[in-house]
Enzyme design. Structure first.
Site, PDB file in Angstrom:
ATOM      1  N   SER A  87       0.793  -1.230   0.000  1.00 49.47           N
ATOM      2  CA  SER A  87       0.000   0.000   0.000  1.00 49.47           C
ATOM      3  C   SER A  87       0.822   1.275   0.000  1.00 49.47           C
ATOM      4  O   SER A  87       0.266   2.365  -0.085  1.00 49.47           O
ATOM      5  CB  SER A  87      -0.906   0.026   1.231  1.00 49.47           C
ATOM      6  OG  SER A  87      -1.738  -1.103   1.214  1.00 49.47           O
ATOM      7  N   HIS A 145     -14.990  -0.558   5.146  1.00 52.13           N
ATOM      8  CA  HIS A 145     -14.831   0.814   5.622  1.00 52.13           C
ATOM      9  C   HIS A 145     -16.084   1.636   5.433  1.00 52.13           C
ATOM     10  O   HIS A 145     -16.106   2.818   5.766  1.00 52.13           O
ATOM     11  CB  HIS A 145     -13.695   1.499   4.866  1.00 52.13           C
ATOM     12  CG  HIS A 145     -12.327   0.974   5.210  1.00 52.13           C
ATOM     13  ND1 HIS A 145     -11.665   0.034   4.449  1.00 52.13           N
ATOM     14  CD2 HIS A 145     -11.491   1.247   6.258  1.00 52.13           C
ATOM     15  CE1 HIS A 145     -10.496  -0.242   4.993  1.00 52.13           C
ATOM     16  NE2 HIS A 145     -10.368   0.475   6.100  1.00 52.13           N
ATOM     17  N   CYS A 155      -7.815   1.997   2.425  1.00 49.47           N
ATOM     18  CA  CYS A 155      -8.919   1.148   1.982  1.00 49.47           C
ATOM     19  C   CYS A 155      -8.613   0.545   0.618  1.00 49.47           C
ATOM     20  O   CYS A 155      -8.420   1.249  -0.367  1.00 49.47           O
ATOM     21  CB  CYS A 155     -10.214   1.958   1.905  1.00 49.47           C
ATOM     22  SG  CYS A 155     -11.567   0.982   1.203  1.00 49.47           S
TER      23      CYS A 155
END
Lengths: 626, 359
Positions: A326, A370, A383
């Site tokens: 990420s 989320h 997310c």
């Protein structure tokens, strides 16, 4: 004897052989005349020239090896220096009986099997009148013992030479590299004149990269000798020019903090100054002691080091290739903005995502989902579902474009040898290397930094610095300045000019705000590491699945994870408004980026800003004795 | 049986050989820094070698011819043995330790290769057919290859030369010679790439020894200074400053001629070369007189190989040939080479003395 052989063997020899003997005799005479002409030319025609040379010949020229340049950290801490040690050298043609000599030397100061074997192999490669190294490092007792017995060993001499020494041991070994004995293949490459009397050469790291600067130039001494060849006096001396002293951008103190924070874990930490590209810290763990290599490491120790599963010899910052996870989301976010997608647009995250005409579920890291998230929230909370959707819309080409613009999958240009490039995949690449077409699902894997995407920690740091610079890329560098050994002049290393900035300032500000929220907002994934910091940090966590091994040809052996836990990653820079440090952290199989990698970055930043304050408080420290 | 020649010896050749070897001892005494030990040791070797010569002179040429292939096979096995269980000295693996004596198979091959080639060629028609030439080439190249990897480039070259001289004397057709030379030229770049760096350097040094005066050019320069500074008359025995200041590396072995030339000058060089040429010439005359092909080929080949030793050594010492480790025959310090040479001369004398028996 078979009767059939007899005729030809016993027959009166044919005239042919006699004719050939006559021809050969004439040829031999001709060759003799060439020889005689040659001696006539040397001894009569050029007599005076050689006579002069002969008279001059009680003067012998000896090479004086240069002193290798020092390597210091940015504040003058010595990282590589030269210390005097004693060695034993042998002139083979002066040794009466090699075996007896070896036995006697062994009795006196001890010789290992490795030393004897290495000596024998060197013997083969040198003419018998040249000095050959027998024993590389004698301690004080051995030196004294041999010195009083030296007269018993004609042809064996005890000499004091300078020897490379790395006082910091394993602390900066991956950056420095090491010197070692000049190998046969290197011998073929180097200019023998530049290496007169020099025994070692930079093998890897800075020692190799800046070999030219560190080497210096050998000098020559003219010495007068007596009828036995002993030196009477030195007539003139053309001193050797020592190599340049190199100041690295590394801060040994920060380096120590990084190494301590990594502890026993396998991983890499790199910190660079975003504005200049100066590499403040480049730590790879585990590490090794470069001093082992200076005299030529023995095969056993070397094999042991290479064989270790943890691969201590590998500089993970530069040669470790990891899926970024990420940590690339801020850069993807930039691509989303560039594509004209509104940052306010929300995507609903139920905890998973499916492609329009497929049932396969791509999961978010948060199983419960989320809920609705916009760009800001998606970076802040990392997310995956939001990014899956955006990845589908951007497509691989759009993502590859922005990742490449931020320097991923390409060499950073840092001044170390043989930097690998990594990989940003494209459909063309996949077609060319695997002959398969690109699947939409692979867009989704790529957008969260998995799949074929492979980057080095150095590339991540460069990406982070580019973010900190609001889009202006920077080339990382390790050489701060060199000090000319003759003039004492300090020459800063060149800062290479940078290409124009790739992103618009305003949109990057939005991304940076989200990265700041990662550290300082109540829902930020790395809020634990941002807590109570006196300066603002912008960061991004990453957790990369260890899916497999990199497919690339050249460096794939360097990244073989023995376990299959996730790698923990983290990138950050601070302060947000005026960035002075950008960091990338990778901890192999460390698990969560927030829990494992982010605290390491925080420790380094704390120490970095604390030192800044101390320096600001005591500016005139260097002038106290001046 | 003696046919007027006691012990099958040849007077003029024997006198020349003894004179040359004695001169060798004188030069070695100087080159070794007036070391009696070294000179006496070499004298003892000379004694052993002369005895070997006397013994071999008594063997009939027919025996040699019959033994040729066997000797060759034994030598080949010994060469393989060296590579497997050999003893190293001075960096190269050349010796077999037989308990009592150390034995250097490549020296045996210096005799066995020309013998085997002569044996092979006398089994066929003269001049040899192309396939015969190729067979002779194999017989030469296989042992030479084994010697190269010891590594001993100098001896390997000499083995090839001795085999090729036999082929030449046997009357190989000129267009075959051209083909072989063309093949060699085509292979030259490959061979060059197989040479060690130092060997390449030695060849390059020929063109400009002063380019690297402390490195590869050192030996060549120092030898040339020694020779050139001697002038016509030389500096006198034991007076060579180059030699005695230890400027000349390997001055008792491969570079002993530089010591000789420094001390005895151009006059000495001329005398010595004439002495060598007398020996070679005498042997060629003897080859001329023998009546069987095998003896004629072998004597001619041994004599011309002896000359080639001289040429390569003098060429390398004086700087017109690259430095390949070839000793000066009968003068350089070292026992095995002297033993082989004297054994060869013994065979020559024997073959010549019995030339009538063969017809």
């Amino acid at each position: 004897m078979a009767a059939s052989e007899l005729p030809s063997a016993r027959a009166v020899a044919p005239e042919t052989v006699r004719r050939r003997i006559r021809i050969a005799a004439v040829m031999a005479l001709a060759l003799s005349l060439i020889l005689i002409w040659r001696f006539y030319s040397l001894q009569v025609l050029q007599y005076e020239r050689y006579q002069t040379l002969s008279l001059d010949n009680h003067i012998r020229i000896q090479a004086v090896p240069p002193v290798r340049g020092l390597i210091l950290d940015r504040h003058g801490v010595v990282l590589a220096q030269n210390t005097a040690v004693h060695i034993l050298q042998v002139v083979p043609e002066k040794v009466h009986d090699m075996e007896v000599m070896l036995r006697k030397v062994d009795d006196l100061v001890g010789l290992s099997t490795t030393e004897v074997e290495a000596f024998r192999s060197r013997l083969k490669k040198h003419p018998s009148f040249e000095k050959v190294l027998l024993k590389a490092r004698l301690d004080d007792v051995e030196t004294a013992t041999f010195a009083v017995n030296e007269y018993r060993f004609p042809g064996v001499t005890l000499e004091a030479v300078l020897h490379r020494d790395y006082p910091q041991g394993s602390l900066v070994s991956h950056v420095l590299g090491y010197v070692g004995r000049i190998s046969e293949s290197e011998e073929a490459m180097i200019d023998p004149a530049a290496y007169q009397g020099v025994r070692s050469i930079g093998k890897i790291g800075i020692e190799k990269q800046y070999e030219d600067l560190l080497l210096g130039r050998p000098g020559f001494a003219q010495v007068e000798i007596d009828a036995h060849g002993r030196t009477l006096r030195t007539i003139s001396r053309n001193s050797a020019t020592p190599g340049n002293t190199l100041n690295l951008t590394i801060d040994a103190d920060l380096q120590r903090i990084a190494r301590e924070a990594l502890g026993n874990q396998r991983g890499a930490v790199v910190a660079i100054a975003p504005s200049s590209g100066e590499v403040l810290t480049m730590a790879s763990s585990p590490s090794f002691d470069p001093n082992l290599f200076v005299d030529g490491i023995d095969q056993q120790t070397y094999d042991a080091l290479r064989g270790l599963e943890d691969r201590p010899l590998l500089n993970r910052v530069l040669y470790g290739r990891y899926a970024p996870g990420s940590t690339i989301k801020p850069v993807i976010a930039q691509a989303i903005l560039d594509a004209g997608i509104s940052p306010r647009e929300s995507v609903y995250c139920p905890g998973w995502y499916t492609l329009p005409d497929s049932t396969r579920r791509y999961r978010c890291w948060k199983k419960t989902g989320h809920g609705p998230v916009n760009l800001h929230g998606a970076v802040e909370q990392s997310c995956d579902v939001y990014f899956y959707e955006m990845g589908r819309r951007l497509g691989i080409e759009g993502m590859a474009d922005v990742l490449t613009r931020f320097g991923l999958g390409a060499v950073t240009g840092v001044d170390l040898p043989k930097e690998p490039d990594g990989l940003v995949p494209t459909p063309q690449w996949k077609r060319a290397t695997r002959n398969e077409s690109w699947y939409p699902g692979e867009d989704l894997i790529t957008v969260i930094g998995q799949g074929y995407l492979m980057v080095t920690p150095m590339q991540l740091a460069r990406m982070t610095a580019t973010l900190a610079n609001r889009g202006i890329p920077v080339q990382p560098r390790l050489l701060l300045s060199k000090e000319d050994s003759l003039s004492g002049e300090i020459i800063p290393s060149n800062v290479s000019s940078q290409p124009a900035k790739p992103a618009t300032e305003a949109s990057l500000d939005q991304v940076i705000q989200s990265m700041t929220a990662v550290m300082h907002s109540p829902r930020g994934t790395a809020r634990a590491s941002g807590r109570r910091s006196p300066y603002q940090i912008a960061g991004k966590t990453g957790t990369a699945q260890v899916i497999g091994i990199a497919q690339d040809e050249e460096y794939d052996e360097s990244v073989i994870p023995e376990k299959f836990h996730d790698h923990a990653l983290f990138i950050a820079f601070a302060p947000v408004d005026n960035p002075q440090i950008a960091i990338a952290v990778v901890v192999e199989n460390g698990g969560s980026g927030a829990k494992v990698a982010a605290p390491i970055a925080r420790k380094i930043m704390d120490r970095f800003f604390q030192k800044k304050l101390q320096r600001a408080a005591a500016p005139s420290k260097h002038h106290v004795f001046g | 049986m003696f046919s007027g020649r006691p012990l099958h010896l040849d007077g003029p050749l024997l006198i020349a050989l003894v004179f040359l070897s004695a001169l060798g001892l004188v030069v070695i005494f100087s080159a070794s820094g007036e070391n009696w030990d070294v000179m006496l040791k070499q004298g003892a070797r000379l004694g052993v070698s002369v005895v070997a010569m006397l013994i071999l002179a008594q063997v009939s040429p027919e025996t040699f011819r019959r033994l040729s292939p066997h000797l060759f096979v034994i030598g080949l096995i010994a060469l393989l043995g060296v590579l497997v269980i050999g003893v190293s000295a001075k960096g190269a693996q050349r010796w077999l330790d037989l308990g009592v004596v150390r034995f250097q198979p490549s020296e045996l091959m210096k005799l066995a290769v020309p013998m085997a080639v002569a044996w092979l060629l006398t089994r066929g028609r003269m001049p040899p057919s192309f396939s015969m030439v190729m067979a002779a080439l194999m017989v030469t190249l296989i042992p030479a290859g084994l010697v190269v990897i010891q590594p001993d480039l100098g001896t390997a070259i000499m083995l090839i030369v001795s085999g090729m001289i036999v082929v030449f004397l046997a009357g190989i057709r000129w267009h075959h010679i051209m083909m072989l030379l063309a093949a060699l030229a085509a292979l030259a770049p490959f061979l060059w790439s197989r040479l060690d760096g130092y060997q390449q350097q030695r060849i390059l040094t020929l063109f400009d020894p002063f380019a690297d005066p402390l490195g590869s050019g050192y030996q060549a320069i120092q030898a040339q200074i020694a020779i050139g500074s001697a002038g016509i008359w030389g500096k006198g025995w034991l007076e060579g400053s180059q030699s005695h200041l230890e400027f000349i590396p390997e001055r008792s072995t491969d570079f002993i001629f530089a010591v000789f030339a420094e001390e005895f000058g151009l006059i000495g060089v001329l005398m010595l070369v004439l002495l060598y040429l007398f020996i070679v010439g005498r042997c060629l005359v003897m080859a001329y007189h023998t009546r069987d092909t095998y003896s004629r080929l072998l004597i001619g080949a041994l004599a011309l190989t002896f000359f080639f030793y001289l040429f390569v050594n003098l060429g390398m010492v004086s700087g017109i040939l690259p430095i390949v480790g070839v000793p000066l025959p009968l003068i350089s310090y070292g026992g095995t080479s002297m033993l082989t040479l004297m054994a060869g001369f013994g065979m020559i004398m024997g073959m010549h003395a019995r030339r009538r028996l063969m017809t």
